[in-house]
Design a protein around this motif. Structure first.
Motif, mmCIF file in Angstrom:
data_model
loop_
_atom_site.group_PDB
_atom_site.id
_atom_site.type_symbol
_atom_site.label_atom_id
_atom_site.label_comp_id
_atom_site.label_asym_id
_atom_site.label_seq_id
_atom_site.Cartn_x
_atom_site.Cartn_y
_atom_site.Cartn_z
ATOM 1 N N TYR A 110 0.830 -1.195 0.000
ATOM 2 C CA TYR A 110 0.000 0.000 0.000
ATOM 3 C C TYR A 110 0.873 1.256 0.000
ATOM 4 N N GLY A 111 0.345 2.312 -0.608
ATOM 5 C CA GLY A 111 1.049 3.585 -0.590
ATOM 6 C C GLY A 111 0.908 4.254 0.756
ATOM 7 N N CYS A 112 1.991 4.810 1.273
ATOM 8 C CA CYS A 112 1.990 5.495 2.568
ATOM 9 C C CYS A 112 2.580 6.892 2.383
ATOM 10 N N TYR A 113 1.889 7.899 2.923
ATOM 11 C CA TYR A 113 2.287 9.288 2.711
ATOM 12 C C TYR A 113 2.150 10.082 4.014
ATOM 13 N N VAL A 114 2.892 11.177 4.106
ATOM 14 C CA VAL A 114 2.781 12.129 5.212
ATOM 15 C C VAL A 114 2.169 13.415 4.667
ATOM 16 N N LEU A 115 1.175 13.928 5.395
ATOM 17 C CA LEU A 115 0.588 15.236 5.085
ATOM 18 C C LEU A 115 0.432 15.962 6.414
ATOM 19 N N SER A 116 1.246 16.984 6.640
ATOM 20 C CA SER A 116 1.335 17.587 7.966
ATOM 21 C C SER A 116 1.392 19.100 7.910
ATOM 22 N N ASN A 117 0.769 19.734 8.900
ATOM 23 C CA ASN A 117 1.023 21.140 9.164
ATOM 24 C C ASN A 117 2.303 21.209 9.991
ATOM 25 N N ALA A 118 3.376 21.648 9.384
ATOM 26 C CA ALA A 118 4.671 21.712 10.068
ATOM 27 C C ALA A 118 5.540 22.753 9.379
ATOM 28 N N GLY A 119 6.560 23.196 10.105
ATOM 29 C CA GLY A 119 7.464 24.207 9.577
ATOM 30 C C GLY A 119 8.599 23.607 8.762
ATOM 31 N N PHE A 120 9.519 24.471 8.359
ATOM 32 C CA PHE A 120 10.670 24.020 7.568
ATOM 33 C C PHE A 120 11.573 23.080 8.361
ATOM 34 N N ARG A 121 11.396 23.046 9.691
ATOM 35 C CA ARG A 121 12.140 22.116 10.539
ATOM 36 C C ARG A 121 11.886 20.663 10.123
ATOM 37 N N PHE A 122 10.841 20.427 9.335
ATOM 38 C CA PHE A 122 10.525 19.071 8.886
ATOM 39 C C PHE A 122 11.730 18.394 8.250
ATOM 40 N N TRP A 123 12.603 19.158 7.595
ATOM 41 C CA TRP A 123 13.794 18.560 6.972
ATOM 42 C C TRP A 123 14.617 17.784 7.987
ATOM 43 N N ARG A 124 14.619 18.262 9.240
ATOM 44 C CA ARG A 124 15.353 17.549 10.294
ATOM 45 C C ARG A 124 14.445 16.605 11.081
ATOM 46 N N GLU A 125 13.189 17.000 11.242
ATOM 47 C CA GLU A 125 12.241 16.160 11.988
ATOM 48 C C GLU A 125 12.084 14.775 11.369
ATOM 49 N N LYS A 126 12.040 14.734 10.059
ATOM 50 C CA LYS A 126 11.754 13.460 9.382
ATOM 51 C C LYS A 126 12.764 12.371 9.735
ATOM 52 N N ASP A 127 13.977 12.754 10.064
ATOM 53 C CA ASP A 127 15.007 11.770 10.396
ATOM 54 C C ASP A 127 14.758 11.091 11.739
ATOM 55 N N TYR A 128 13.819 11.620 12.516
ATOM 56 C CA TYR A 128 13.490 11.050 13.815
ATOM 57 C C TYR A 128 12.166 10.273 13.788
ATOM 58 N N ILE A 129 11.582 10.138 12.596
ATOM 59 C CA ILE A 129 10.352 9.359 12.436
ATOM 60 C C ILE A 129 10.754 7.974 11.943
ATOM 61 N N PRO A 130 10.654 6.940 12.773
ATOM 62 C CA PRO A 130 11.147 5.611 12.368
ATOM 63 C C PRO A 130 10.574 5.106 11.059
ATOM 64 N N CYS A 131 9.305 5.401 10.791
ATOM 65 C CA CYS A 131 8.660 4.847 9.593
ATOM 66 C C CYS A 131 8.848 5.707 8.354
ATOM 67 N N PHE A 132 9.577 6.815 8.470
ATOM 68 C CA PHE A 132 9.648 7.716 7.310
ATOM 69 C C PHE A 132 10.276 7.030 6.103
ATOM 70 N N LYS A 133 11.166 6.087 6.326
ATOM 71 C CA LYS A 133 11.809 5.380 5.210
ATOM 72 C C LYS A 133 10.816 4.561 4.406
ATOM 73 N N TYR A 134 9.628 4.321 4.962
ATOM 74 C CA TYR A 134 8.605 3.556 4.249
ATOM 75 C C TYR A 134 7.613 4.456 3.519
ATOM 76 N N MET A 135 7.758 5.756 3.670
ATOM 77 C CA MET A 135 6.824 6.678 3.046
ATOM 78 C C MET A 135 7.111 6.834 1.549
ATOM 79 N N ASP A 136 6.047 6.917 0.783
ATOM 80 C CA ASP A 136 6.165 7.088 -0.671
ATOM 81 C C ASP A 136 6.158 8.555 -1.085
ATOM 82 N N GLY A 137 5.881 9.430 -0.136
ATOM 83 C CA GLY A 137 5.897 10.854 -0.453
ATOM 84 C C GLY A 137 5.395 11.664 0.715
ATOM 85 N N TRP A 138 5.504 12.980 0.611
ATOM 86 C CA TRP A 138 5.073 13.862 1.693
ATOM 87 C C TRP A 138 4.731 15.241 1.170
#
Length: 208
Positions: A110-138
């Motif tokens: 299945y396709g998995c995506y992130v859609l979030s209200n977040a700031g530019f800090r997301f560039w660093r935040e994503k590295d602390y989300i364990p499942c982000f490597k499984y996301m197909d897009g954001w």
């Protein structure tokens, strides 16, 4: 359209804070102070600042946010504020059950995506989300200058990744954002826990 011709759900779109990670200003502020009173002050000045949505919208910079928070704090807490600004994203607790659900969905195809209200800090935040490597897009609000629940941000995700909204389930812990997804043509799910989400997805016919 008959039941047999309805588009099948093949994509799950996840909010970040409250679904994949805990966003709690007091939990975060305690990492940068040594007593509860100072933690409350830091939380109120920074994470609960009325201007925080402007950061998520990409309208103001982190440096501007720091200045706006500093005027709400005694000068002795300015160093704490600065350290918090630099490192708060490293301390967000993980919602392990949802992250594991993403892994299972991904491995089932299945396709998995992130859609979030977040700031530019997301560039660093994503590295602390364990499942982000499984996301197909954001898609993140600061980069688009659009915020949930505006239907345009859900449409942006679908257009960018060539998704039919009718094949997407959007998961959020904010009911207004869930309704925004439904206006955009997605199926919405109000998140209260990973177990309930798993049951809901399996009820829609997903097998994982």
């Amino acid at each position: 359209m008959s039941e047999f011709s309805k588009p099948q759900v093949g994509n799950v779109v996840f909010d970040m804070g409250g679904v994949l990670m805990v966003f709690d200003g007091m939990i975060l502020a305690r990492n940068f102070t040594d007593n509860e009173q100072d933690a409350q002050a830091l939380n109120q000045a920074f994470f609960s600042n009325p201007s925080w949505p402007l950061l998520d919208a990409g309208v103001i910079s982190e440096q501007t946010m720091e200045r706006m928070a500093a005027v709400r704090l005694p000068e002795r807490l300015w160093p704490n504020l600065h350290e918090c600004l630099l490192h708060w994203h490293e301390h967000k607790p993980v919602i392990a059950e949802t992250n594991e659900l993403v892994r299972r969905l991904h491995e089932a195809g299945y396709g998995c995506y992130v859609l979030s209200n977040a700031g530019f800090r997301f560039w660093r935040e994503k590295d602390y989300i364990p499942c982000f490597k499984y996301m197909d897009g954001w898609v993140v609000s600061a980069f688009e200058h659009i915020m949930k629940p505006d239907p345009r941000i859900y449409q942006t995700l679908c257009e960018r990744y060539a998704l039919d909204p009718a094949t997407c389930v959007f998961v959020d812990d904010n009911p207004d954002n869930v309704r925004g997804a439904e206006v955009a043509g997605m199926k919405g799910y109000y998140f209260e826990g990973a177990a309930g989400l798993e049951q809901h997805l399996k009820g829609l016919g997903l097998k994982f």
